[in-house]
Design a protein around this motif. Structure first.
Motif, PDB file in Angstrom:
ATOM      1  N   MET A 115       0.847  -1.163   0.092  1.00 54.13           N
ATOM      2  CA  MET A 115      -0.125   0.146   0.045  1.00 54.13           C
ATOM      3  C   MET A 115       1.046   1.355   0.103  1.00 54.13           C
ATOM      4  O   MET A 115       1.826   1.272   0.791  1.00 54.13           O
ATOM      5  CB  MET A 115      -0.837  -0.111   1.177  1.00 54.13           C
ATOM      6  N   SER A 116       0.676   2.342  -0.980  1.00 53.62           N
ATOM      7  CA  SER A 116       1.551   3.388  -1.137  1.00 53.62           C
ATOM      8  C   SER A 116       1.231   4.393   0.200  1.00 53.62           C
ATOM      9  O   SER A 116      -0.038   4.429   0.700  1.00 53.62           O
ATOM     10  CB  SER A 116       0.945   4.054  -2.295  1.00 53.62           C
ATOM     11  N   GLU A 117       2.051   4.967   0.597  1.00 52.50           N
ATOM     12  CA  GLU A 117       2.201   6.130   1.577  1.00 52.50           C
ATOM     13  C   GLU A 117       2.155   7.314   0.942  1.00 52.50           C
ATOM     14  O   GLU A 117       3.030   7.569  -0.070  1.00 52.50           O
ATOM     15  CB  GLU A 117       3.442   5.789   2.734  1.00 52.50           C
ATOM     16  N   TYR A 118       1.218   8.237   1.501  1.00 52.00           N
ATOM     17  CA  TYR A 118       1.075   9.459   0.720  1.00 52.00           C
ATOM     18  C   TYR A 118       1.571  10.469   1.559  1.00 52.00           C
ATOM     19  O   TYR A 118       1.680  10.593   2.821  1.00 52.00           O
ATOM     20  CB  TYR A 118      -0.497   9.548   0.185  1.00 52.00           C
ATOM     21  N   ASP A 119       1.806  11.803   0.864  1.00 54.37           N
ATOM     22  CA  ASP A 119       2.069  12.876   1.600  1.00 54.37           C
ATOM     23  C   ASP A 119       0.766  13.740   1.832  1.00 54.37           C
ATOM     24  O   ASP A 119      -0.029  14.256   1.194  1.00 54.37           O
ATOM     25  CB  ASP A 119       2.978  13.778   0.752  1.00 54.37           C
ATOM     26  N   TYR A 120       0.256  13.315   3.222  1.00 49.81           N
ATOM     27  CA  TYR A 120      -1.160  13.590   3.426  1.00 49.81           C
ATOM     28  C   TYR A 120      -1.417  15.037   3.739  1.00 49.81           C
ATOM     29  O   TYR A 120      -2.325  15.698   3.309  1.00 49.81           O
ATOM     30  CB  TYR A 120      -1.429  12.913   5.080  1.00 49.81           C
ATOM     31  N   GLU A 121      -0.194  15.801   3.961  1.00 49.89           N
ATOM     32  CA  GLU A 121      -0.384  17.234   4.147  1.00 49.89           C
ATOM     33  C   GLU A 121      -0.360  17.959   2.676  1.00 49.89           C
ATOM     34  O   GLU A 121      -1.205  18.709   2.480  1.00 49.89           O
ATOM     35  CB  GLU A 121       0.905  17.971   4.566  1.00 49.89           C
ATOM     36  N   ASP A 122       0.462  17.340   1.849  1.00 43.05           N
ATOM     37  CA  ASP A 122       0.400  17.808   0.320  1.00 43.05           C
ATOM     38  C   ASP A 122      -1.169  17.539  -0.291  1.00 43.05           C
ATOM     39  O   ASP A 122      -1.592  18.326  -0.871  1.00 43.05           O
ATOM     40  CB  ASP A 122       1.365  17.064  -0.434  1.00 43.05           C
ATOM     41  N   LEU A 123      -1.700  16.574   0.077  1.00 41.48           N
ATOM     42  CA  LEU A 123      -3.022  15.969  -0.498  1.00 41.48           C
ATOM     43  C   LEU A 123      -4.100  16.773   0.123  1.00 41.48           C
ATOM     44  O   LEU A 123      -5.262  16.820  -0.144  1.00 41.48           O
ATOM     45  CB  LEU A 123      -3.402  14.406  -0.318  1.00 41.48           C
ATOM     46  N   GLY A 124      -3.700  17.414   1.211  1.00 38.92           N
ATOM     47  CA  GLY A 124      -4.698  18.105   1.880  1.00 38.92           C
ATOM     48  C   GLY A 124      -5.826  17.197   2.937  1.00 38.92           C
ATOM     49  O   GLY A 124      -6.858  17.524   2.805  1.00 38.92           O
ATOM     50  N   LEU A 125      -5.202  16.184   3.558  1.00 41.44           N
ATOM     51  CA  LEU A 125      -6.136  15.303   4.081  1.00 41.44           C
ATOM     52  C   LEU A 125      -6.906  15.963   5.292  1.00 41.44           C
ATOM     53  O   LEU A 125      -6.353  16.747   6.198  1.00 41.44           O
ATOM     54  CB  LEU A 125      -5.429  14.201   4.649  1.00 41.44           C
ATOM     55  N   VAL A 126      -8.270  15.780   5.278  1.00 43.37           N
ATOM     56  CA  VAL A 126      -8.775  16.073   6.567  1.00 43.37           C
ATOM     57  C   VAL A 126      -9.794  15.055   7.022  1.00 43.37           C
ATOM     58  O   VAL A 126     -10.657  14.510   6.174  1.00 43.37           O
ATOM     59  CB  VAL A 126      -9.953  17.358   6.070  1.00 43.37           C
ATOM     60  N   ALA A 127      -9.835  14.993   8.362  1.00 40.58           N
ATOM     61  CA  ALA A 127     -10.793  13.905   8.621  1.00 40.58           C
ATOM     62  C   ALA A 127     -11.040  13.827  10.088  1.00 40.58           C
ATOM     63  O   ALA A 127     -10.658  14.748  10.787  1.00 40.58           O
ATOM     64  CB  ALA A 127      -9.738  12.451   8.967  1.00 40.58           C
ATOM     65  N   GLY A 128     -12.316  13.408  10.316  1.00 40.79           N
ATOM     66  CA  GLY A 128     -12.921  13.504  11.741  1.00 40.79           C
ATOM     67  C   GLY A 128     -13.580  12.285  11.903  1.00 40.79           C
ATOM     68  O   GLY A 128     -13.778  11.450  11.072  1.00 40.79           O
ATOM     69  N   LEU A 129     -14.050  12.174  13.298  1.00 39.79           N
ATOM     70  CA  LEU A 129     -14.794  10.977  13.793  1.00 39.79           C
ATOM     71  C   LEU A 129     -15.908  11.210  14.467  1.00 39.79           C
ATOM     72  O   LEU A 129     -16.178  12.328  14.882  1.00 39.79           O
ATOM     73  CB  LEU A 129     -13.569  10.388  14.918  1.00 39.79           C
ATOM     74  N   GLU A 130     -16.726  10.077  14.448  1.00 40.45           N
ATOM     75  CA  GLU A 130     -18.171   9.909  14.939  1.00 40.45           C
ATOM     76  C   GLU A 130     -18.027   8.871  15.768  1.00 40.45           C
ATOM     77  O   GLU A 130     -17.940   7.670  15.123  1.00 40.45           O
ATOM     78  CB  GLU A 130     -19.203   9.982  13.930  1.00 40.45           C
ATOM     79  N   ILE A 131     -18.030   8.723  17.070  1.00 41.95           N
ATOM     80  CA  ILE A 131     -17.777   7.679  18.099  1.00 41.95           C
ATOM     81  C   ILE A 131     -19.374   7.415  18.762  1.00 41.95           C
ATOM     82  O   ILE A 131     -19.854   8.204  19.379  1.00 41.95           O
ATOM     83  CB  ILE A 131     -16.787   7.827  19.108  1.00 41.95           C
ATOM     84  N   HIS A 132     -19.631   6.049  18.545  1.00 38.37           N
ATOM     85  CA  HIS A 132     -20.925   5.796  19.016  1.00 38.37           C
ATOM     86  C   HIS A 132     -20.711   4.762  19.885  1.00 38.37           C
ATOM     87  O   HIS A 132     -20.228   3.743  19.779  1.00 38.37           O
ATOM     88  CB  HIS A 132     -21.993   5.225  17.830  1.00 38.37           C
ATOM     89  N   GLN A 133     -21.163   5.078  21.221  1.00 34.67           N
ATOM     90  CA  GLN A 133     -20.818   4.103  22.355  1.00 34.67           C
ATOM     91  C   GLN A 133     -22.212   3.771  23.338  1.00 34.67           C
ATOM     92  O   GLN A 133     -22.904   4.481  23.517  1.00 34.67           O
ATOM     93  CB  GLN A 133     -19.704   4.777  23.520  1.00 34.67           C
ATOM     94  N   GLN A 134     -22.309   2.345  23.347  1.00 35.03           N
ATOM     95  CA  GLN A 134     -23.560   2.108  24.166  1.00 35.03           C
ATOM     96  C   GLN A 134     -23.534   2.383  25.660  1.00 35.03           C
ATOM     97  O   GLN A 134     -22.326   1.982  25.949  1.00 35.03           O
ATOM     98  CB  GLN A 134     -24.086   0.668  23.805  1.00 35.03           C
ATOM     99  N   LEU A 135     -24.299   2.861  26.410  1.00 39.87           N
ATOM    100  CA  LEU A 135     -24.073   3.208  27.755  1.00 39.87           C
ATOM    101  C   LEU A 135     -24.454   1.939  28.534  1.00 39.87           C
ATOM    102  O   LEU A 135     -25.470   1.295  28.205  1.00 39.87           O
ATOM    103  CB  LEU A 135     -24.875   4.163  28.138  1.00 39.87           C
ATOM    104  N   ASP A 136     -24.150   1.676  29.426  1.00 37.36           N
ATOM    105  CA  ASP A 136     -24.402   0.529  30.349  1.00 37.36           C
ATOM    106  C   ASP A 136     -25.279   0.780  31.599  1.00 37.36           C
ATOM    107  O   ASP A 136     -24.867   0.892  32.794  1.00 37.36           O
ATOM    108  CB  ASP A 136     -23.156  -0.198  30.931  1.00 37.36           C
ATOM    109  N   THR A 137     -26.596   1.264  31.358  1.00 35.49           N
ATOM    110  CA  THR A 137     -27.449   1.432  32.035  1.00 35.49           C
ATOM    111  C   THR A 137     -28.388   0.395  32.481  1.00 35.49           C
ATOM    112  O   THR A 137     -28.538  -0.446  31.732  1.00 35.49           O
ATOM    113  CB  THR A 137     -28.525   2.683  31.677  1.00 35.49           C
ATOM    114  N   GLU A 138     -29.263   0.592  33.568  1.00 34.03           N
ATOM    115  CA  GLU A 138     -30.144  -0.735  34.003  1.00 34.03           C
ATOM    116  C   GLU A 138     -31.266  -0.698  33.008  1.00 34.03           C
ATOM    117  O   GLU A 138     -31.571  -1.883  32.559  1.00 34.03           O
ATOM    118  CB  GLU A 138     -30.610  -0.428  35.297  1.00 34.03           C
ATOM    119  N   THR A 139     -31.837   0.312  32.410  1.00 32.13           N
ATOM    120  CA  THR A 139     -32.928   0.198  31.639  1.00 32.13           C
ATOM    121  C   THR A 139     -32.662   1.305  30.332  1.00 32.13           C
ATOM    122  O   THR A 139     -31.648   2.050  30.122  1.00 32.13           O
ATOM    123  CB  THR A 139     -34.154   0.896  32.078  1.00 32.13           C
TER     124      THR A 139
END
Length: 622
Positions: A1-25
């Motif tokens: 797999m090629s490694e890219y110059d991410y700064e030169d390509l203008g890589l922008v990334a973000g995350l969405e984390i979905h987490q279940q809560l351990d509640t009783e109900t």
């Protein structure tokens, strides 16, 4: 797999984390947040879902595309689910325990909590919610986490209900289970501050650690899911959903960057060739006598073959854009969304039973030359028409470059097309649940797992490795409950980590052990009613018979603790039986006799007590 110059390509990334809560109900009813086996369901029902208009009268394009697939949704209901999950009863007020946990998470993320939470409905017509929408509310904004490559902003923190669990894909619909529907779920969205695959993974790990620090999140496969948003300067924002493992995030970002780079290169080549997409045509006559199994099967069922000429696309439809995925795979993903099994294209033909003569006749039928490609679909008439039109539309987008879309993450780090990116038109106010006041001062900021590791070492004298294992383990809250009762921390830590792992390797069904089982066994050992040597046997019995109480398991295993007098009687018997060895070796006989004593007592006595008594008896006779 090629490694890219991410700064030169203008890589922008973000995350969405979905987490279940351990509640009783659950979030909007009093049903437990436990998962069930499908065969435990008590009844089923079916639904058909259709998109609704937003508050502004618009229909979300993602929901619209989803609704164009004619499907019936069947749901498994249980004795642990209710009419709220079935959308036959209004939702109850928002769960108080979930509200408190999400406020703790907001503090850990250094976020600004809003004064009042207003519930919204997010249109979802893929069957994952019986109502056709998901309830969600904004809780906090403007937070931040730290990574080695700099800070990553946290845009928002949402509290919402988990979707139904997908059990089975069917030809005419989907089977879902209601056990998961309604479990409290937090969604954490970062700002697009991530600039490398490694930083994406580190940010996800940091957020995961903060979530686990609350001690109130569920653990295990499927309880946390990461969505990754990626774009490069000339590309487009792409949301990749359903990343199950943190180990996959950096590969997923790398492969998506590579995909967008390749799509841009294909775009440029298509422009150089003055490429265009032709009109969809019926080419069934070309394959009237075909020996291709796929095409023959469709035609024998009254189907047809449709085609679209792709002028100037020769060699590019088969071009790899991700490992083992090509532009043709993208066209095929869109065709599959409309019920087809996929597409064939001339960059891969002749193959699959399609002959060279049939390929030549196909090109001739649609007016394609040597520099052109042709894509075909063989299916029932309605499916074939819709699928080839979808493939043609995706080919048109290839002339523009990278489409904005939602994609599904695959285990190999690649992704597949799911649907268009959703927009604001999928949200409208929830009228059945009143607003909820939020006050972050009502909760204390949880201790970070990193801080717990240090405290466990200093306060409980646990080794660094064991302290980290316990703090980051799924039974950390149970460990803290146990030591609060006065139990020995080293014993509890070893029990919850090493002993459980040992039993699992012996194929003991440790997943059946509950917190009450563990706490009961720990109490019995602390009170001297069960020797530590008998713990494995009792836990095994409880795992195999979870309806038993720890006291009943001890009784059934014959491991009720014995006093010092009974221990001494057993030790004296062993020493007398080996009197000659004791006279000759003295304390040198200790090791062998200790094992014999423990065997005679069969786990009924603590090893320290047996050792003490045995030393005394040997010393008297040596």
């Amino acid at each position: 797999m090629s490694e890219y110059d991410y700064e030169d390509l203008g890589l922008v990334a973000g995350l969405e984390i979905h987490q279940q809560l351990d509640t009783e109900t659950k979030l909007f009813c009093k049903c437990p947040t436990e998962l069930r086996e499908p065969e435990e369901s008590s009844r089923t029902f079916t639904r058909f879902l259709h998109p609704t208009r937003s508050e502004l009268g618009e229909i979300d394009k993602a929901a619209l595309e989803e609704s164009q697939i004619d499907r019936e949704f069947e749901y498994l209901a249980y004795d642990s689910t209710c009419l709220v999950e079935e959308d036959d009863e209004p939702p109850h007020r928002l769960d108080e325990e979930a509200r408190e946990v999400v406020l703790e998470i907001a503090q850990l993320l250094d976020m600004d909590v809003i004064d009042q939470a207003h519930l919204m409905r997010k249109i979802v017509v893929d069957g994952s919610n019986t109502s056709g929408f998901q309830r969600s509310t904004l809780v906090a904004t403007d937070g931040e986490i730290r990574t080695s490559d700099g800070p990553v902003g946290v845009e928002d923190l949402m509290l919402e209900e988990e979707s139904a669990q997908r059990i089975e894909e069917r030809e005419d619909g989907v089977l879902y289970s209601l056990d998961r529907l309604g479990i409290p779920l937090v969604e954490i969205g970062t700002k697009p501050d991530i600039s490398s695959p490694e930083q994406a993974r580190e940010a996800a790990e940091r957020i995961g650690m903060l979530l686990r620090s609350t001690g109130h999140v569920k653990r295990g496969l499927g309880t946390i899911r990461q969505d990754v948003n990626v774009s490069i300067a000339e590309g487009a924002r792409v949301e990749m959903k359903g990343v199950q493992s943190l180990d996959d995030i950096d590969d997923l970002v790398r492969h998506e960057v590579g995909r967008q780079v390749e799509l841009l290169a294909i775009r440029d080549e298509l422009h150089d060739r003055d490429a265009e997409v032709g009109e969809v045509q019926d080419v069934t006559s070309v394959f009237e006598d075909t020996d291709s199994g796929v095409i023959r099967g469709a035609l024998d069922k009254g189907g047809k073959v449709t085609a679209v000429p792709l002028f100037g696309f020769d060699g590019l439809v088969g071009r790899e854009i991700q490992p083992d995925r090509r532009l043709g795979t993208e066209l095929s993903d869109h065709a599959k969304r409309h019920g087809a099994g996929g597409i064939f294209h001339t960059d891969e033909l002749p193959a699959y039973g399609v002959t060279e003569d049939e390929v030549a006749a196909l090109r001739n039928a649609v007016g394609a030359g040597d520099d052109d490609a042709v894509a075909i679909v063989a299916a029932s008439p309605n499916v074939a028409d819709g699928a080839i039109a979808a493939a043609a539309e995706r080919a048109e987008v290839a002339l523009e470059g990278v489409p904005e879309e939602t994609r599904g993450a695959k285990e190999d780090g690649t992704s597949r097309y799911l649907r268009p990116l959703p927009g604001a038109a999928r949200m409208y106010p929830e009228t059945d649940v009143p607003p909820v006041d939020l006050d972050p001062t009502e909760v204390e900021t949880p201790e970070l797992l990193t801080e717990k590791v240090e405290r466990y070492q200093s306060e409980f004298s646990l080794g660094a490795g064991l302290a980290e294992q316990v703090a980051y383990g799924r039974r950390m809250p149970l460990f803290e409950r146990a030591v609060e009762t006065g139990a020995d921390p080293t014993f509890v830590a070893g029990l919850l980590e090493s002993t459980v792992t040992e039993l699992r390797r012996e194929d003991v069904p440790v997943e059946n052990l509950t917190d009450d089982h563990f706490l009961g066994v720990i109490d019995l050992v602390t009170d001297g009613d069960l020797a530590k040597e008998g713990v494995n046997d009792v836990l095994t019995l409880l795992a195999e018979n979870p309806e038993l109480s720890p006291e009943e398991a001890v009784e059934e295993a014959g491991l009720a603790g014995v006093g010092e007098d009974e221990v001494r009687e057993a030790v004296v018997t062993v020493v007398k039986r080996n009197e000659e060895q004791v006279e000759e070796e003295g304390m040198g006989a200790f090791s062998g006799l200790m094992g014999e004593c423990m065997g005679q007592l069969r786990g009924k006595a603590d090893g320290d007590l047996v050792s003490q008594v045995l030393r005394e008896e040997i010393q008297q006779r040596a």
